[in-house]
Design an enzyme around this catalytic site. Structure first.
Site: not given
Ligand code: GLC
Length: 627
Positions: A262, A304
């Site tokens: 993430d 991500e």
């Molecule tokens: C990522 C997640 C998102 C979250 C962020 C902070 O971008 O997809 O939903 O708010 O991380 O953890």
């Protein structure tokens, strides 16, 4: 490097070829042999803690090689509570997941996270504990085993950029323990934070402005890039990296197959930079890749990286030194919705040209919608060639997709509208953005059919791309926006909850009745999915290219693999169009079964064609012989 006597052969065999590189990288950042030694011992302990079954699973996967690159892979992403209440509930619904053809299940964050300060589970207070309302770690391990038996792989978030302010490290930091404050970014006053703010952009400019928060307990300022209750971890501290890697491997050892890293671009911070995608991030990800391949080689890393196009691809690393196994294809996703609003495929065509030109080893996770907003990270330099200017264009896209533009039936909502920059993003489910919600409200059957056509065409485009297509739970039955979050004090400020509503099993039941809108959509999507799984030409190893259609409303893509060929045509406009192609041979439309020439192909509003040809067909070998 001396191997330790207690290490077994399998561990040593995996470590030996990569140890030199890993040691080098580790020292580049930390230059601390004591910490490195601890890291290696942690790797060994994690490897040892891995169950016999999972170790056998690892060996099978190593043997199978690129098991995740098969065109038979199809994913679904869901919130445990919205879909089935608990982890046990998800397990009870595995039949449904299989009925839809999904064999990759992304469970949204489910680790312990404080109520009302959780950012949808992205503020973890204990990396070893499941949120009690959802179940236990044992439930998760059980679900993973049940999934494996059915050939389903499980993906879980590893929220590594920050912890919740309720995490034990944060609590001890609040209590003034320097050792724990050093795991975060603490400052005595606002001087340095202010200096950071000069170069660091904001992730949530409206819902959580600023990158720092005052912590009254510690009487200090703490770095909080996301929400104020999400404290950024300091990866300059090797203890943080070691312990977080251990947490990651702990999750792998519960049987998680894919670790979603993430917000990974944010994990290294340097004053004077934008604190995103810094070179050290790549070093850390490469070490994590190596570490996971030693201790739990059946697992994959999914990055991500929701960034502009040229920042994303470097996270694959190189073919010899890979970082992430998979990345979200965020630019294609955003360019797709751009095209829905503009009905002009040129930007998407350019994006597909880029994707087609990448090494086939690079695996993308393709999607139309996910739990997050749609950010408009488009290729504005290219759009500028047409006189399109960023702020005005975003304004148009947002107006169109929120239904505030003439002729638009989209029903989205803005997200983090930043009037200063004109930079709002967008929320909404696929069906609502395609016009289904408006059609249902207006009881307009013509519009309903049109919206389903658009929805199906977008899915056909998704399924045509190389990589793993992942549907967002509910999209398979045309789930609409859920406005109830407006009444929930804990959610009302975050419009992403618009598309995070409960899955309605009664409506999902209607999928079996083809006279309902759910049934109409479901049947057509299942057909597409079945075709994709049946034909190896959807494999990631296929040759792919952009097909010139000489019509700015129609996107054309070609695929070729081991004698099979596909010409895919997508009409993004609401009017009849012609794809001005002129290809030899006769094709079969995979959807209707009709035989047709690939010359001046007519396409109805928001329709598509999958034109197929198989050179392995005996008729072709006959032709060759005659020649
Ligand atoms: C990522 C997640 C998102 C979250 C962020 C902070 O971008 O997809 O939903 O708010 O991380 O953890």
């Amino acid at each position: 490097m001396k191997m330790k006597p207690e290490w077994d052969k399998e561990f040593t065999d995996r470590l030996r070829p990569v140890e030199d590189e890993m040691h080098w990288l580790y020292n580049e950042l930390y230059n601390d042999d004591h910490a490195y030694d601890y890291f290696l011992t942690m790797l060994w302990n994690s490897y040892q803690a891995r169950s016999k079954d999972l170790r056998a699973w690892d060996r099978k996967r190593i043997k199978a090689g690129d098991w995740y690159k098969s065109s038979k892979m199809l994913g679904m992403c869901l919130y445990t509570d919205c879909f089935a209440g608990t982890i046990k509930g998800v397990q009870k619904h595995l039949d449904y997941i299989q009925e839809c053809g999904f064999n990759y299940l992304h469970l949204m964050p489910l680790l312990e996270s404080p109520k009302g300060r959780s950012d949808g589970g992205y503020a973890v207070s204990d990396f070893r504990k499941v949120e009690p309302e959802l179940g236990t770690m044992e439930d998760l391990a059980k679900l993973n085993r049940a999934c494996h038996k059915r050939g389903i792989s499980v993906c879980l978030d590893f929220v590594m950029n920050h912890t919740s302010e309720d995490h034990i490290w944060a609590k001890r930091a609040k209590a003034g323990e320097k050792e724990y404050q050093d795991r975060y970014f603490f400052f005595d006053d606002w001087t340095i934070p202010r200096a950071f703010e000069e170069t660091v952009p904001q992730v949530f400019p409206t819902t959580a402005p600023g990158n720092f928060t005052w912590c009254p307990e510690a009487n200090k300022v703490v770095m909080t890039t996301f929400y104020p209750y999400q404290w950024d971890l300091n990866y300059r501290n090797p203890t943080v990296f070691n312990d977080m890697c251990e947490n990651m491997l702990y999750l792998c050892n519960q049987g998680v197959d894919i670790i979603r890293l993430d917000a990974v671009p944010y994990i290294w911070k340097t004053l004077g930079t934008n604190c995103r995608n810094l070179p050290q991030v790549h070093t850390l990800v490469r070490i994590m890749h190596i570490a996971s391949q030693i201790a739990a080689p059946g697992t994959l890393l999914l990055g991500e990286v929701v960034m502009e196009p040229d920042k994303v691809v470097p996270y694959f690393g190189t073919i010899e030194k890979p970082e992430c196994h998979m990345l979200y294809n965020v630019t294609t996703m955003a360019s797709t919705w751009n095209t829905v609003a503009t009905r002009d495929v040129r930007l998407l065509q350019r994006q597909m040209n880029v994707v087609c030109g990448l090494p086939k080893q690079y695996m993308f996770l393709n999607y139309l919608r996910c739990h997050d907003d749609i950010g408009w990270g488009l290729d504005y330099d290219y759009l500028a060639r047409f006189g399109i200017e960023q702020v005005a264009h975003k304004k148009y896209l947002n107006s169109f997709l929120t239904g505030n533009y003439w002729g638009s039936d989209s029903r989205g909502e803005l997200y983090n509208d930043d009037p200063r920059l004109g930079d709002a993003r967008l929320c909404g489910t696929t069906a609502s953005l395609c016009g289904t919600e408006a059609a249902v409200y207006e009881k307009n059957d013509f519009k309903l059919k049109a919206s389903i056509d658009l929805d199906v065409m977008l899915h056909a485009f998704l399924l045509t791309q190389s990589g793993i297509p992942v549907l967002y739970s509910g999209d398979e039955v045309g789930k609409l926006n859920d406005y109830s979050y407006h009444q929930d004090p804990l959610k009302k400020d975050d419009s992403r909850y618009l598309h995070r509503g409960k899955f309605d099993w009664n409506l999902a039941e209607m999928r079996k009745d083809p006279s309902t809108r759910q049934g109409m959509l479901f049947e057509r999507l299942m057909k597409l999915i079945a075709i994709r799984k049946e034909h190896p030409l959807f494999d990631a190893s296929a040759d792919t290219w952009v097909l010139q259609t000489n019509n700015d409303c129609v996107l054309g893509l070609g695929r070729y693999y081991e004698g099979e060929k596909l010409l895919a045509l997508f009409n993004f406009s609401e009017n009849d169009q012609t794809a001005w192609i002129n290809e030899g041979e006769t094709y079969t439309d995979l959807i209707s079964g009709e035989t047709m020439d690939a010359k001046a192909v007519a396409l109805g509003p928001h329709s598509f064609r999958w034109l197929y040809l198989n050179y392995n067909d005996p008729k072709f070998s006959g032709e060759k012989e005659e020649a």
